[in-house]
Write an enzyme that holds these catalytic residues in place. Structure first.
Site, short mmCIF file in Angstrom:
data_model
loop_
_atom_site.label_atom_id
_atom_site.label_comp_id
_atom_site.label_asym_id
_atom_site.label_seq_id
_atom_site.Cartn_x
_atom_site.Cartn_y
_atom_site.Cartn_z
N ASP A 23 -4.33 6.63 10.35
CA ASP A 23 -3.91 5.31 10.81
C ASP A 23 -2.49 5.29 11.36
O ASP A 23 -2.04 4.33 11.96
CB ASP A 23 -4.07 4.26 9.71
N HIS A 60 0.28 5.14 6.95
CA HIS A 60 0.42 5.55 5.56
C HIS A 60 0.67 7.06 5.45
O HIS A 60 -0.07 7.85 6.07
CB HIS A 60 -0.83 5.18 4.77
N ASN A 66 4.20 -5.39 5.83
CA ASN A 66 3.04 -6.14 6.30
C ASN A 66 3.44 -7.44 7.00
O ASN A 66 2.76 -7.89 7.93
CB ASN A 66 2.09 -6.44 5.14
N SER A 108 0.81 -1.23 0.00
CA SER A 108 0.00 0.00 0.00
C SER A 108 0.84 1.27 0.00
O SER A 108 0.38 2.32 -0.46
CB SER A 108 -0.93 0.00 1.22
#
Length: 235
Positions: A203, A206, A120, A55
């Site tokens: 969050d 990001h 991740n 992402s």
């Protein structure tokens, strides 16, 4: 009659010989021209930079054109360099998932491959050796497809949620792989952005559009010398 016939025969032979030589000359000229055209096309052929990641590469939460690969393309275009940037980022991607879709991505030619995966894995607590092996397998596959490709590995760090030992060993994976494989390393992709609430979305993971501008600079520091090797000092 005989003399006339002999004269005509001689003229015809001269004409045939002349035409044959002319055709050979034309064919040679055509072949030379075609060869020059092919060389010219090869020299001017656009090169490809492929960003392969999660992402962070995909530009999660950002508007079109704000993700750092797109910012790199704008920088390249402003310098008049003959490179096309391809954003192959996919939100949620792990190193295992990335390895599984790599063959499809590599169907196109790639000159510079930027590998941005692993974050991740770390956030999910995936075993470190599994992450290391997957990244190694990706590097091996890319090189097998094109031994001349230049590979950039984006270093990543994670919060100490999984414990200090796991966090420190995770951080070391990237410089160790870069040294082992003789690939280029971005020491920490999110340098100057991670931990700064003003440069991250809600969050806390990001980057915002402003944050990705800094990320693009981190990438450009490593990418720029590779472009200069092909394009000269103006890069």
């Amino acid at each position: 009659m005989n003399e006339t016939f002999k004269s005509l025969t001689l003229v015809l032979l001269l004409l045939i010989t002349s035409c044959g030589n002319s055709e050979k000359k034309e064919q040679k000229t055509s072949e030379e021209s075609e060869a020059k055209t092919l060389v010219s096309k090869d020299q001017n052929q656009e090169k490809t930079i492929l960003f392969f990641g999660n992402s962070l590469t995909a530009g999660y939460g950002l508007e079109e054109g704000q993700a750092f690969p797109e910012l790199i393309q704008k920088k390249i275009d402003s310098l008049g360099l003959n490179y096309e940037v391809i954003n192959a980022g996919l939100s949620g991607e792990t190193t295992a998932a990335g390895k599984n879709r790599l063959d499809w991505v590599l169907k196109q030619g790639v000159d510079i491959f930027v590998l941005e995966l692993g974050a991740n894995d770390g956030l999910r607590g995936i075993p470190l050796e599994e992450t290391r092996k997957n990244l190694q397998d990706i590097i091996d596959k890319v090189r097998k497809k094109n031994p001349e490709v230049k590979i950039i590995l984006a270093g990543m760090q994670i919060p100490p949620n999984m414990g200090q030992d796991y966090t420190e060993k995770f951080r070391k994976i990237f410089p160790e792989l870069a040294e082992k494989n003789n690939v280029y390393l971005i020491p920490f992709l999110l340098k100057g952005v991670a931990g700064n609430s003003e440069l991250n979305q809600q969050d806390g993971i990001h980057p915002t559009a402003e944050g990705d501008k800094i990320v693009a600079k981190n990438v450009w520091e490593v990418l720029k010398p590779l472009l200069k090797e092909s394009a000269g000092p103006e890069a």
